[in-house]
Scaffold this motif. Sequence first.
Motif, PDB file in Angstrom:
ATOM      1  N   ILE A 186      24.074  -3.157 -13.837  1.00 14.71           N
ATOM      2  CA  ILE A 186      22.821  -2.576 -12.830  1.00 14.71           C
ATOM      3  C   ILE A 186      21.838  -2.906 -14.098  1.00 14.71           C
ATOM      4  N   SER A 242      15.860  -1.035 -11.762  1.00 17.33           N
ATOM      5  CA  SER A 242      15.897  -1.609 -10.286  1.00 17.33           C
ATOM      6  C   SER A 242      16.402  -1.233  -9.095  1.00 17.33           C
ATOM      7  N   SER A 243      15.325  -1.124  -8.047  1.00 14.62           N
ATOM      8  CA  SER A 243      16.041  -0.821  -6.765  1.00 14.62           C
ATOM      9  C   SER A 243      16.792  -1.176  -6.463  1.00 14.62           C
ATOM     10  N   SER A 244      16.967  -2.901  -6.034  1.00 12.23           N
ATOM     11  CA  SER A 244      18.033  -3.375  -5.432  1.00 12.23           C
ATOM     12  C   SER A 244      19.890  -3.299  -6.526  1.00 12.23           C
ATOM     13  N   SER A 245      19.213  -3.463  -7.611  1.00 15.12           N
ATOM     14  CA  SER A 245      20.543  -3.152  -8.224  1.00 15.12           C
ATOM     15  C   SER A 245      21.585  -2.182  -8.423  1.00 15.12           C
ATOM     16  N   ASN A 255      20.623   0.278  -5.461  1.00 17.23           N
ATOM     17  CA  ASN A 255      21.511   0.176  -4.339  1.00 17.23           C
ATOM     18  C   ASN A 255      22.442  -0.582  -4.256  1.00 17.23           C
ATOM     19  N   GLN A 256      22.645  -1.668  -5.365  1.00 21.56           N
ATOM     20  CA  GLN A 256      24.303  -1.739  -5.364  1.00 21.56           C
ATOM     21  C   GLN A 256      25.251  -0.946  -5.426  1.00 21.56           C
ATOM     22  N   SER A 265      16.799   6.731 -10.662  1.00 20.68           N
ATOM     23  CA  SER A 265      15.928   6.081  -9.342  1.00 20.68           C
ATOM     24  C   SER A 265      17.256   6.422  -8.309  1.00 20.68           C
ATOM     25  N   ILE A 279      16.130   6.784  -4.819  1.00 22.17           N
ATOM     26  CA  ILE A 279      16.408   5.971  -3.225  1.00 22.17           C
ATOM     27  C   ILE A 279      17.488   7.243  -2.585  1.00 22.17           C
ATOM     28  N   ARG A 337      16.272   7.908   1.758  1.00 24.63           N
ATOM     29  CA  ARG A 337      17.468   7.620   2.653  1.00 24.63           C
ATOM     30  C   ARG A 337      17.837   9.392   3.456  1.00 24.63           C
TER      31      ARG A 337
END
Length: 370
Positions: free
Chosen positions: A105, A109-112, A114-115, A152, A156, A160
């Motif tokens: 990760i 990074s938000s995408s990272s 999120n995974q 992070s 996130i 949600r």
Amino acid sequence: MRGLTRAAKRAGEMAFNAGGGAVNWFPGHMAAASRAIRDRLKLADLVIEVRDARIPLSSANEDLQPVLAAKRRILALNKKDLANPNIMNRWLNHFESCKQDCISINAHSSSSVNQLLGLAELKLKEAISKEPTLLIMVVGVPNVGKSALINSIHRIATSRFPVHDKNKRATVGPLPGVTQDIAGYKIASQPSIYVLDTPGVLVPSIPDMETGLKLALTGAVKDSAVGEERIAKYLLSLLNLRKTPLHWERLVHRRDELHEETCSRNENDSRDSLRRRRCLNNSVALYVQDLVTEVQRTLCSTCLDFTGNTEEESELESLIDMQLTALRKVFRIPHKPFDETHGPTSKKLLTLFRSGKLGPFILDDLPDEQ
């Protein structure tokens, strides 16, 4: 490959790297934190163990491994942007073969992240349907990015699952040891999920010199506890033993050609004093932008000019001293009479390495390649 691996593995044991003794950093708060972490681990439904992707094994707290192995656990190899992506894939395969959930990760990074959250939800799927409150603990050695990860996750998760509790952020700093208490952060409702950030904790005594120096090089141990020059010499010994500077030769030649073309073009275009001054200013800007290339060129050229045998410890030390002396000029550090130390040069070199400017690296060797 294995010959280079064996050579690199000796770097920490060489006299000029090991001269400062064992690498240990265990401030008073770590003992209390270790006890508190062990107590709270009993209550944790999931543990995210954050490690530095550049040292997937060396950044593990060995004292906690028996306890962590008995828990639901995800290994999060953070700072993947600083790690060699090709080798990282092999590390992920290694942990998968050991039946260990692992993900690389970038905590910023938000995408990272999120995974990672998706994997955590999958691991907690059964517990979510049964328990009204769940606890995730984030653990790891200092400066691997635990607090940045929690920030992070919190950002996130609150988008949600809006919560009415006062939002808090974990303290993030560039130095190890910033988080010195255990703090909880609510990240979701129905069920309520809390994430506990914990202080970075090392073992009281690091028995292996190589591991200690890798931890120091990646910033898990305060520089003042080891010495910046010692850490920089260890970095250069690793690079030289792995022949890394020679990989920069083509880049260096290409950069020199582009620089010559730029200077030639500027000379042809400079027909008055204003343009000459502009050319000078552009050269200064070009120097700043190309500082990393200058460092790589210098390390490469010293290797090419060196006639000694880097397999011999004393000769490798001579090469490293030559490189640090040459880098002093690159960094424009004034030479003080009777001062043969390389402190300021070492500090600048370490900054470039730690920020990934010298390139992506993984310093640990895969177990099947040792």
